[in-house]
Scaffold this active site. Structure first.
Site, PDB file in Angstrom:
ATOM      1  N   TRP A 339       0.829  -1.245  -0.106  1.00 16.24           N
ATOM      2  CA  TRP A 339       0.098   0.162   0.081  1.00 16.24           C
ATOM      3  C   TRP A 339       0.733   1.392  -0.077  1.00 16.24           C
ATOM      4  CZ3 TRP A 339      -1.479  -4.706   2.083  1.00 16.24           C
ATOM      5  CH2 TRP A 339      -2.975  -4.953   2.042  1.00 16.24           C
ATOM      6  N   CYS A 374      -6.605  -5.054  -1.464  1.00 21.98           N
ATOM      7  CA  CYS A 374      -7.550  -5.805  -1.044  1.00 21.98           C
ATOM      8  C   CYS A 374      -8.382  -6.501  -2.151  1.00 21.98           C
ATOM      9  CB  CYS A 374      -8.897  -5.249  -0.035  1.00 21.98           C
ATOM     10  SG  CYS A 374      -9.524  -3.850  -0.731  1.00 21.98           S
ATOM     11  N   HIS A 433     -13.656  -1.642   1.411  1.00 23.60           N
ATOM     12  CA  HIS A 433     -12.778  -2.830   1.540  1.00 23.60           C
ATOM     13  C   HIS A 433     -13.510  -4.104   0.973  1.00 23.60           C
ATOM     14  CE1 HIS A 433     -10.079  -5.848   3.042  1.00 23.60           C
ATOM     15  NE2 HIS A 433     -11.000  -6.561   3.932  1.00 23.60           N
ATOM     16  N   ASP A 456     -11.668 -13.558   3.992  1.00 20.03           N
ATOM     17  CA  ASP A 456     -11.020 -12.535   3.743  1.00 20.03           C
ATOM     18  C   ASP A 456      -9.364 -12.840   3.736  1.00 20.03           C
ATOM     19  OD1 ASP A 456      -9.949 -10.063   3.308  1.00 20.03           O
ATOM     20  OD2 ASP A 456     -10.959  -8.958   4.791  1.00 20.03           O
ATOM     21  N   ASN A 496     -20.055  -2.487  11.757  1.00 23.49           N
ATOM     22  CA  ASN A 496     -21.023  -1.798  12.885  1.00 23.49           C
ATOM     23  C   ASN A 496     -20.249  -0.820  13.600  1.00 23.49           C
ATOM     24  OD1 ASN A 496     -23.769  -2.961  12.707  1.00 23.49           O
ATOM     25  ND2 ASN A 496     -22.403  -5.121  12.716  1.00 23.49           N
ATOM     26  N   ASP A 498     -18.838   2.584  15.548  1.00 28.87           N
ATOM     27  CA  ASP A 498     -19.106   3.746  15.595  1.00 28.87           C
ATOM     28  C   ASP A 498     -18.112   4.813  15.468  1.00 28.87           C
ATOM     29  OD1 ASP A 498     -21.841   3.054  16.463  1.00 28.87           O
ATOM     30  OD2 ASP A 498     -21.496   3.139  18.294  1.00 28.87           O
ATOM     31  N   GLU A 545     -30.364   0.945  10.510  1.00 28.36           N
ATOM     32  CA  GLU A 545     -29.882   1.666  11.618  1.00 28.36           C
ATOM     33  C   GLU A 545     -31.369   2.118  12.344  1.00 28.36           C
ATOM     34  OE1 GLU A 545     -26.937   2.060  12.114  1.00 28.36           O
ATOM     35  OE2 GLU A 545     -25.829   1.500  10.497  1.00 28.36           O
ATOM     36  N   GLU A 550     -31.620  -3.943  15.642  1.00 27.13           N
ATOM     37  CA  GLU A 550     -30.618  -3.396  15.360  1.00 27.13           C
ATOM     38  C   GLU A 550     -29.875  -3.081  16.779  1.00 27.13           C
ATOM     39  OE1 GLU A 550     -27.281   0.328  14.389  1.00 27.13           O
ATOM     40  OE2 GLU A 550     -29.462   0.628  15.025  1.00 27.13           O
ATOM     41  N   TYR A 616      -6.734   4.405  -0.321  1.00 31.27           N
ATOM     42  CA  TYR A 616      -8.333   4.117  -0.181  1.00 31.27           C
ATOM     43  C   TYR A 616      -8.291   3.532   1.509  1.00 31.27           C
ATOM     44  CZ  TYR A 616      -7.306  -0.930  -0.557  1.00 31.27           C
ATOM     45  OH  TYR A 616      -6.871  -2.033  -0.599  1.00 31.27           O
TER      46      TYR A 616
END
Length: 783
Positions: A339, A374, A433, A456, A496, A498, A545, A550, A616
């Site tokens: 990267w 990625c 990603h 992944d 998820n 914050d 949301e 949720e 990115y």
């Protein structure tokens, strides 16, 4: 040596010696031949006398036991290493005069694997596109083989079997040696039957178990005589590949949606989404899972990992092992991540057009290939999965939180005046990603958690000591069941987390001043099956949301140790809005920053407007602009702050994804509240023009041309162009040392289509000053 054989089939071996010779395995086959209902034992007098003289050494075969635990023999982990077996296996010791006369017994003259693309095996098994000289079939489904003997086959007195061997130390109990018989009276774990006979020719149907080992087998034809076993000699034309089978319900990878199955197993060319959440870009990719050599390269990846042959029928183990092997971090795997922006000693990630070059280079050089990011990891992993028959797709998560270690917070630190403290802000949010989803049952999890699984290969964090991720159940992620293996907590945090802005006082204490609970995991995209459009699958990862579901999921995740920000700071009564822009690389533009006063009083904001060139991954390359306006806003009014952005100030620092990241922060003088806004602007690159001409027919030569005009006033140096198309053109490469500013080039290549159907020719242009330039054209080849 004495040998005692019980009349049974599935076996465990208990013996006084440690290594099991191939001859013992094949002697056991003859006992199976004998149990067709004929009570006569095909043992020679010499063999019987040897048995009577040494009763102490015994080999006992027990019914329906398997040995999957400790072993004293080396574990077979190389699919390319197969043991040769003798053409004639004596019962006991051979006589002094060599082979006895065998003219009255069956002799094998010819074996036809029925391996051509237009024959029934490959058509029925959906393997007709594999560019392989060998038979390629799928497990749990019958395929056929024709055997020509020296005379007509008589089922009453002739006994023969097809023997399938995989790995260097085949054992019946391990499922690496499987005899298949033609009569109903005697069947093994693989079902066999005589489909038809015609003269001296017998067509045999073989149905491998739906959970058998996936890989390259060799097939022998063995005939029983009173003196021993006569069999075919080893011949590479009788190698065959057995793959996972998503068309058969008994297979762990069964997918009952035909449109999805066609897309996720059979489709060779895909679209990978990148760019920004509100400015989605597309990248075409040739997965090339059917190209010559790719299947062997995929099997070599498991060999390189020293993955036991016996584990290769389990898609959970195969995908977990492969997620580690697709990157080179700890096991000399396929791709080296980079990267940095400096790709001097390899190929820039943005330059690749498909997986074929990467996989064939790795298989031939035995060394990791440079370089990947990625989407390259995800694309090559997708090729691996589809090639072996596991349904798979590439997925893009926009605003993907990274390196949170299950902590559902991405922390951005501001100083007392509201300016970002870059030295203390360590967390980053990737603009996007890419990872993979593969489809399989999960018998290791409670019911309902099979289906799509996240895997992944991009090396981010270690899992069980290696850089890998998954398979993690998408259903488990959606429902907060992050305790389930493998790595569900990590993926849960990616979609998820914050974003928490903290104001740091001079004494080092920090107070949360703003929490954005909707920024991360804003959108999850994949290609729509059978179409060239994108499909939003965000709802498969999380509930909407703010919904009650949720909240329940987040509470469930917290029960399993996920920590999140509980505070709910008062929102400022001033909003900052950044526009969505479409800007081409090299253009000047204006950035209109709106300050909206929602209060009934005048507000003054000391603002910081920062423009950054970023990778990115969210990591800042350089800051090219910094303004500090003071904005006064009347009650319930809006003020626009105009910022001029000149290309000359960002072009010198631009990196391959051409992302500009604008961050506005500030402090409201009257209330002390913090205001923030972030926007990623993806600059649009020039395009390549790709054209094809010719008859558009199979086996008729055609021509493809790539055209490009340098839009800049400066020259582009070290330019490489790549072009390929599945089923019509192998990867091509062209290098230009210099393209002067304003000048154009045209590169032409001839190709001959090998099969019918609609496909695409993909091209990319890459150089240090300009990355991610691409073009493509669709083409339909007629018979």
């Amino acid at each position: 040596m004495a040998i005692e054989i019980e009349n049974c089939y599935q076996t465990t071996v208990f013996m006084h010696i440690h290594i099991i010779p191939m001859s013992v395995i094949f002697l056991f086959t003859l006992k199976l031949f004998d149990s067709f209902g004929n009570s006569q034992r095909f043992f020679s007098p010499n063999f019987i006398r040897a048995q009577e003289s040494d009763p102490s050494s015994t080999l006992i075969y027990h019914h329906h036991a398997t040995s999957r635990g400790r072993t004293t023999v080396p574990v077979a982990s190389d699919n390319s290493d197969i043991t040769d077996v003798p053409e004639f296996e004596f019962f006991g010791l051979p006589g002094p005069r060599g082979l006895p006369p065998l003219t009255e017994y069956l002799d094998i003259l010819e074996v036809d694997m029925m391996r051509k693309p237009n024959e029934s095996n490959k058509i029925q098994h959906h393997t007709m596109y594999y560019n392989s000289d060998h038979l390629v079939v799928r497990r749990g489904q019958e395929f056929q083989v024709k055997v020509t003997f020296n005379r007509p086959y008589d089922s009453a007195r002739d006994k023969f079997a097809l023997e399938f061997v995989i790995g260097s130390s085949p054992q019946f109990s391990k499922g690496t040696y499987i005899p298949v018989f033609p009569t109903k009276e005697r069947q093994s774990s693989w079902e066999g039957r005589v489909v038809s006979t015609s003269g001296n020719e017998v067509t045999m149907g073989i149905t491998p178990e739906a959970n058998c080992i996936v890989g390259k087998y060799h097939m022998y034809v063995a005939v029983a005589t009173p003196f021993g076993i006569r069999r075919t000699r080893r011949d590479t034309s009788r190698n065959l590949y057995i793959l996972f089978n998503p068309w058969v319900a008994a297979d762990a990878v069964y997918l009952d949606d035909e449109t999805e199955r066609e897309e996720c197993v059979m489709t060779e060319i895909g679209i990978i989404y990148h760019g920004a959440y509100d400015d989605v870009s597309e990248r075409n990719w040739n997965y090339g899972q059917f190209n010559y050599g790719v299947l062997d390269a995929c099997l070599y990846i498991m060999d390189k990992a020293a993955m036991p042959i016996t584990n290769r029928g389990d898609p959970i183990k195969v995908t977990r092992k492969a997620s580690a092997m697709l990157n080179s971090r700890d096991d000399e795997g396929v791709l080296v991540g980079n990267w940095s922006g400096d790709y001097t000693y390899g190929v820039a990630p943005t330059s690749w057009t498909g997986s074929t070059d990467i996989l064939l280079t790795y298989a031939s050089s035995k060394m990791p290939v440079c370089y990947a990011q990625c989407w390259v990891y995800a694309a090559v992993f997708n090729t691996f999965l589809r090639c072996l028959g596991i349904p798979a797709r590439v997925v893009t998560n926009y605003y993907s939180a990274h390196d949170n270690d299950g902590n559902l917070k991405t922390d951005i630190i501001l100083d007392e005046n509201g300016r970002i403290d870059r030295n203390r802000t360590k967390d980053s949010i990737w603009n996007y990603h890419c990872w993979n989803e593969c489809y399989m049952s999960r018998p290791d999890l409670p019911p309902g958690f099979g289906g799509w699984q996240v895997v992944d290969a991009t090396p981010q964090e270690t899992s069980d000591g290696m850089y890998r991720c998954g398979p993690a159940s998408v259903q488990a992620i959606k429902h907060g069941q992050i305790c389930f293996p493998f790595d569900a907590a990590f993926v849960f945090a990616e979609v998820n987390s914050d974003v928490v802005f903290y104001s740091r006082r001079r004494d080092g204490t920090m107070d949360p001043v703003k929490v954005n609970r909707t920024h991360v995991g804003r959108m999850v995209l994949t290609k729509t099956p059978g179409e060239l459009t994108r499909r939003d699958i965000t709802d498969q990862y999380k509930f909407s949301e703010g919904s009650a579901e949720e909240r329940t999921v987040l509470e469930k995740a917290e029960e399993f140790g996920c920590k999140r920000e509980k505070s709910d700071p008062t929102l400022a009564d001033v909003d900052v809005v950044l526009p969505t822009l479409e800007i081409s690389v090299g253009n000047d533009f204006e950035l209109n920053v709106e300050f909206v006063n929602r209060s009934d009083q005048e507000r003054t904001v000391d603002a910081y407007i920062s423009g950054n060139v970023v990778y990115y991954t969210g990591v800042t390359s350089s800051e090219f602009m910094f303004n500090t306006p003071t904005v006064e806003i009347k009650p319930n009014k809006t003020v626009k702050e105009l910022v001029e952005v000149e290309s000359k100030i960002y072009m010198r620092d631009l990196v391959e994804q051409a992302n500009l990241h604008f961050i506005v922060t500030g402090k409201v003088k009257e209330t002390g509240q913090i205001v923030t806004a972030m926007k990623v602007v993806t600059l649009r690159n020039p395009k390549l023009t790709v054209e094809v001409s010719g008859g558009e027919k199979v086996n008729e030569e055609m021509m493809a041309s790539v055209q490009f005009t340098n839009p800049f006033t400066f020259s582009l140096e070290g330019v490489s162009i790549r072009m390929e198309g599945p089923g019509i053109m192998s990867p091509k490469f062209k290098y230009y040392s210099l393209i002067p500013g304003g000048s154009s080039l045209t590169w032409t290549e001839f190709f001959t289509p090998q099969r019918t159907g609609t496909t695409r020719v993909i091209a990319t242009l890459d150089c240090p000053a300009l990355r991610q330039v691409s073009g493509q054209v669709s083409i339909t080849i007629k018979p």
